[in-house]
Write a protein that holds these residues in place. Structure first.
Motif, PDB file in Angstrom:
ATOM      1  N   ILE A 149     -12.958  52.592  28.470  1.00 28.44           N
ATOM      2  CA  ILE A 149     -13.799  53.521  27.882  1.00 28.44           C
ATOM      3  C   ILE A 149     -13.556  53.322  26.309  1.00 28.44           C
ATOM      4  CG2 ILE A 149     -13.459  55.913  27.584  1.00 28.44           C
ATOM      5  CD1 ILE A 149     -14.536  55.030  30.209  1.00 28.44           C
ATOM      6  N   GLY A 150     -12.581  52.801  25.564  1.00 27.51           N
ATOM      7  CA  GLY A 150     -12.282  52.866  24.454  1.00 27.51           C
ATOM      8  C   GLY A 150     -13.419  51.395  23.901  1.00 27.51           C
ATOM      9  N   ALA A 151     -13.468  50.471  24.596  1.00 27.22           N
ATOM     10  CA  ALA A 151     -14.167  49.238  24.232  1.00 27.22           C
ATOM     11  C   ALA A 151     -15.903  49.739  24.277  1.00 27.22           C
ATOM     12  CB  ALA A 151     -13.981  48.184  25.234  1.00 27.22           C
ATOM     13  N   MET A 152     -16.206  50.815  25.448  1.00 25.47           N
ATOM     14  CA  MET A 152     -17.507  51.134  25.342  1.00 25.47           C
ATOM     15  C   MET A 152     -17.918  52.206  24.182  1.00 25.47           C
ATOM     16  SD  MET A 152     -17.408  51.893  29.539  1.00 25.47           S
ATOM     17  CE  MET A 152     -19.167  52.888  29.447  1.00 25.47           C
ATOM     18  N   TRP A 153     -17.142  52.879  23.849  1.00 23.31           N
ATOM     19  CA  TRP A 153     -17.136  53.688  22.661  1.00 23.31           C
ATOM     20  C   TRP A 153     -17.277  52.936  21.543  1.00 23.31           C
ATOM     21  CZ3 TRP A 153     -18.183  58.735  22.218  1.00 23.31           C
ATOM     22  CH2 TRP A 153     -18.222  59.219  20.906  1.00 23.31           C
ATOM     23  N   GLU A 154     -16.721  51.906  21.274  1.00 21.32           N
ATOM     24  CA  GLU A 154     -17.070  51.042  19.884  1.00 21.32           C
ATOM     25  C   GLU A 154     -18.478  50.461  20.200  1.00 21.32           C
ATOM     26  OE1 GLU A 154     -15.003  50.688  17.699  1.00 21.32           O
ATOM     27  OE2 GLU A 154     -13.832  52.147  18.401  1.00 21.32           O
ATOM     28  N   ILE A 155     -18.750  50.112  21.412  1.00 19.07           N
ATOM     29  CA  ILE A 155     -20.337  49.430  21.740  1.00 19.07           C
ATOM     30  C   ILE A 155     -21.173  50.842  21.274  1.00 19.07           C
ATOM     31  CG2 ILE A 155     -22.088  48.844  23.311  1.00 19.07           C
ATOM     32  CD1 ILE A 155     -19.639  47.489  24.879  1.00 19.07           C
ATOM     33  N   PHE A 156     -20.898  52.058  21.657  1.00 20.27           N
ATOM     34  CA  PHE A 156     -21.753  53.128  21.324  1.00 20.27           C
ATOM     35  C   PHE A 156     -21.724  53.334  19.845  1.00 20.27           C
ATOM     36  CE2 PHE A 156     -21.552  57.818  20.441  1.00 20.27           C
ATOM     37  CZ  PHE A 156     -22.794  58.094  20.701  1.00 20.27           C
ATOM     38  N   GLU A 157     -20.520  53.206  18.927  1.00 17.75           N
ATOM     39  CA  GLU A 157     -20.656  53.427  17.719  1.00 17.75           C
ATOM     40  C   GLU A 157     -21.608  52.310  17.179  1.00 17.75           C
ATOM     41  OE1 GLU A 157     -16.607  53.042  16.217  1.00 17.75           O
ATOM     42  OE2 GLU A 157     -16.451  55.362  16.475  1.00 17.75           O
ATOM     43  N   PHE A 158     -21.465  50.871  17.494  1.00 19.54           N
ATOM     44  CA  PHE A 158     -22.302  49.965  17.033  1.00 19.54           C
ATOM     45  C   PHE A 158     -23.645  50.426  17.365  1.00 19.54           C
ATOM     46  CE2 PHE A 158     -24.840  46.057  17.903  1.00 19.54           C
ATOM     47  CZ  PHE A 158     -24.774  45.466  16.681  1.00 19.54           C
ATOM     48  N   GLY A 159     -24.012  50.725  18.619  1.00 15.34           N
ATOM     49  CA  GLY A 159     -25.607  51.377  18.804  1.00 15.34           C
ATOM     50  C   GLY A 159     -26.049  52.387  17.850  1.00 15.34           C
ATOM     51  N   VAL A 162     -12.943  45.440  10.880  1.00 14.15           N
ATOM     52  CA  VAL A 162     -11.485  46.049  10.777  1.00 14.15           C
ATOM     53  C   VAL A 162     -11.496  47.366  11.128  1.00 14.15           C
ATOM     54  CG1 VAL A 162     -10.063  46.806   8.613  1.00 14.15           C
ATOM     55  CG2 VAL A 162     -11.383  44.796   8.457  1.00 14.15           C
ATOM     56  N   ASP A 163     -12.587  48.257  10.864  1.00 10.18           N
ATOM     57  CA  ASP A 163     -12.342  49.570  11.613  1.00 10.18           C
ATOM     58  C   ASP A 163     -12.362  49.329  13.116  1.00 10.18           C
ATOM     59  OD1 ASP A 163     -13.134  52.512  11.424  1.00 10.18           O
ATOM     60  OD2 ASP A 163     -14.405  51.898  12.710  1.00 10.18           O
ATOM     61  N   THR A 164     -13.401  48.561  13.549  1.00 16.06           N
ATOM     62  CA  THR A 164     -13.319  48.176  15.037  1.00 16.06           C
ATOM     63  C   THR A 164     -12.116  47.877  15.634  1.00 16.06           C
ATOM     64  OG1 THR A 164     -15.643  47.732  15.162  1.00 16.06           O
ATOM     65  CG2 THR A 164     -14.437  47.144  17.248  1.00 16.06           C
ATOM     66  N   MET A 165     -11.079  46.862  15.246  1.00 17.09           N
ATOM     67  CA  MET A 165      -9.935  46.258  15.699  1.00 17.09           C
ATOM     68  C   MET A 165      -8.849  47.325  15.655  1.00 17.09           C
ATOM     69  SD  MET A 165     -10.797  43.418  16.745  1.00 17.09           S
ATOM     70  CE  MET A 165      -8.963  43.280  17.304  1.00 17.09           C
ATOM     71  N   GLY A 166      -8.907  48.258  14.310  1.00 15.50           N
ATOM     72  CA  GLY A 166      -8.307  49.303  14.257  1.00 15.50           C
ATOM     73  C   GLY A 166      -8.059  50.321  15.315  1.00 15.50           C
ATOM     74  N   ASP A 167      -9.468  50.648  15.655  1.00 15.96           N
ATOM     75  CA  ASP A 167      -9.727  51.465  16.558  1.00 15.96           C
ATOM     76  C   ASP A 167      -9.169  51.059  17.868  1.00 15.96           C
ATOM     77  OD1 ASP A 167     -11.036  53.251  14.820  1.00 15.96           O
ATOM     78  OD2 ASP A 167     -12.949  52.781  15.472  1.00 15.96           O
ATOM     79  N   LEU A 168      -9.473  49.828  18.277  1.00 16.80           N
ATOM     80  CA  LEU A 168      -9.032  49.459  19.430  1.00 16.80           C
ATOM     81  C   LEU A 168      -7.341  49.265  19.702  1.00 16.80           C
ATOM     82  CD1 LEU A 168     -11.483  46.334  20.014  1.00 16.80           C
ATOM     83  CD2 LEU A 168     -11.454  48.349  21.280  1.00 16.80           C
ATOM     84  N   ILE A 169      -6.800  48.999  18.470  1.00  9.62           N
ATOM     85  CA  ILE A 169      -5.428  49.161  18.583  1.00  9.62           C
ATOM     86  C   ILE A 169      -4.802  50.351  18.867  1.00  9.62           C
ATOM     87  CG2 ILE A 169      -3.158  48.612  17.071  1.00  9.62           C
ATOM     88  CD1 ILE A 169      -4.730  46.318  15.717  1.00  9.62           C
ATOM     89  N   VAL A 170      -5.552  51.406  18.070  1.00  3.32           N
ATOM     90  CA  VAL A 170      -4.883  52.795  18.322  1.00  3.32           C
ATOM     91  C   VAL A 170      -5.063  53.161  19.819  1.00  3.32           C
ATOM     92  CG1 VAL A 170      -5.480  55.189  17.777  1.00  3.32           C
ATOM     93  CG2 VAL A 170      -5.147  53.629  16.114  1.00  3.32           C
ATOM     94  N   ASN A 171      -6.339  52.616  20.282  1.00  5.53           N
ATOM     95  CA  ASN A 171      -6.564  53.112  22.006  1.00  5.53           C
ATOM     96  C   ASN A 171      -5.744  52.412  22.724  1.00  5.53           C
ATOM     97  OD1 ASN A 171      -8.971  54.407  21.057  1.00  5.53           O
ATOM     98  ND2 ASN A 171     -10.348  52.654  21.333  1.00  5.53           N
ATOM     99  N   CYS A 172      -5.269  51.052  22.390  1.00  7.60           N
ATOM    100  CA  CYS A 172      -4.174  50.459  23.267  1.00  7.60           C
ATOM    101  C   CYS A 172      -3.018  51.275  23.248  1.00  7.60           C
ATOM    102  CB  CYS A 172      -4.078  49.046  22.714  1.00  7.60           C
ATOM    103  SG  CYS A 172      -2.879  48.119  23.742  1.00  7.60           S
ATOM    104  N   VAL A 173      -2.383  51.757  22.142  1.00  7.12           N
ATOM    105  CA  VAL A 173      -1.183  52.608  22.036  1.00  7.12           C
ATOM    106  C   VAL A 173      -1.528  53.859  22.792  1.00  7.12           C
ATOM    107  CG1 VAL A 173       0.380  53.957  20.677  1.00  7.12           C
ATOM    108  CG2 VAL A 173      -0.486  51.504  19.890  1.00  7.12           C
ATOM    109  N   GLY A 174      -2.637  54.674  22.525  1.00  5.92           N
ATOM    110  CA  GLY A 174      -2.859  55.820  23.332  1.00  5.92           C
ATOM    111  C   GLY A 174      -3.099  55.771  24.767  1.00  5.92           C
ATOM    112  N   ALA A 175      -3.439  54.455  25.275  1.00  6.02           N
ATOM    113  CA  ALA A 175      -4.089  54.448  26.703  1.00  6.02           C
ATOM    114  C   ALA A 175      -2.314  54.193  27.079  1.00  6.02           C
ATOM    115  CB  ALA A 175      -4.518  53.230  26.951  1.00  6.02           C
TER     116      ALA A 175
END
Length: 211
Positions: free
Chosen positions: A134-144, A159-172
């Motif tokens: 879901i986190g990865a899909m959200w990043e695609i949504f932001e790009f779109g 940098v923002d995308t990778m930071g978001d994915l790292i935070v998503n990983c911790v939250g997940a």
């Protein structure tokens, strides 16, 4: 089901409707589109729950509405991402925890609450993967949104995308870990409490569950 939601949830929906109407009246179509997208995404879980005949705790539904509104509307329209450095961390981290809990509940429902059909670690792992997806899909949504509407949801790009994915990983990991703790009979405050509340409200999906 809409009437059953908390007063704050309904007030947020009303504010979004007013914002969309005012934007259309002043012909600010990009703002109107963002307000309507936010409204639609925040109402979608209610419609899905009604279609699936699932009772979702009001507190969890409020959290979903606040996340969608905070991410798309406050974050983009009122520029909270640039005004508050911690806004992005809270939004992505909180959502990842929520999706970790959702993923756990969905997988647990597939086994009708039978924790012996699959080990707790396996259920937690699939919940973790669900939240990451879901986190990865959200990043695609932001790009779109950036490409189609000229927004700046990705901010500094990679940098923002990778930071978001790292935070998503911790939250997940936290969300899925809460599900694991629930199956092990441990209490982690509000998170395992949300799971217990959902199970209690939807007993037909957890017929084999015994604490």
């Amino acid at each position: 089901m809409f009437r059953e939601q908390t007063l704050l949830t309904r007030l947020i929906w009303l504010a979004l409707i007013i914002a969309a109407a005012e934007a259309i009246y002043t012909w600010r179509l990009s703002l109107a589109f963002i307000a309507l997208i936010t409204l639609g995404l925040s109402m979608a879980p209610v419609l899905v729950a009604k279609w699936a005949q699932i009772t979702v705790p009001k507190s969890f539904m409020l959290a979903v509405v606040m996340f969608v509104g905070g991410t798309i509307f406050l974050g983009e329209v009122f520029d909270f991402y640039n005004r508050f450095w911690w806004w992005d961390v809270i939004m992505h981290g909180g959502s990842a925890i929520g999706f970790g809990l959702i993923g756990f509940v969905l997988v647990f429902m597939m086994f009708q609450g039978d924790k012996f059909a699959a080990p707790p670690s396996a259920i937690a792992f699939f919940a973790f993967c669900f939240a990451l997806a879901i986190g990865a899909m959200w990043e695609i949504f932001e790009f779109g949104m950036d490409q189609l509407l000229g927004l700046n949801m990705q901010k500094s790009g990679l940098v923002d995308t990778m930071g978001d994915l790292i935070v998503n990983c911790v939250g997940a990991l936290i969300g899925a870990g809460s599900g694991y703790a629930y199956l092990r009979g441990r209490q982690l405050g509000g998170m395992t409490g949300v799971i217990e509340d959902f199970v209690r409200r939807n007993p037909r999906f957890f017929r084999k569950w015994r604490r």
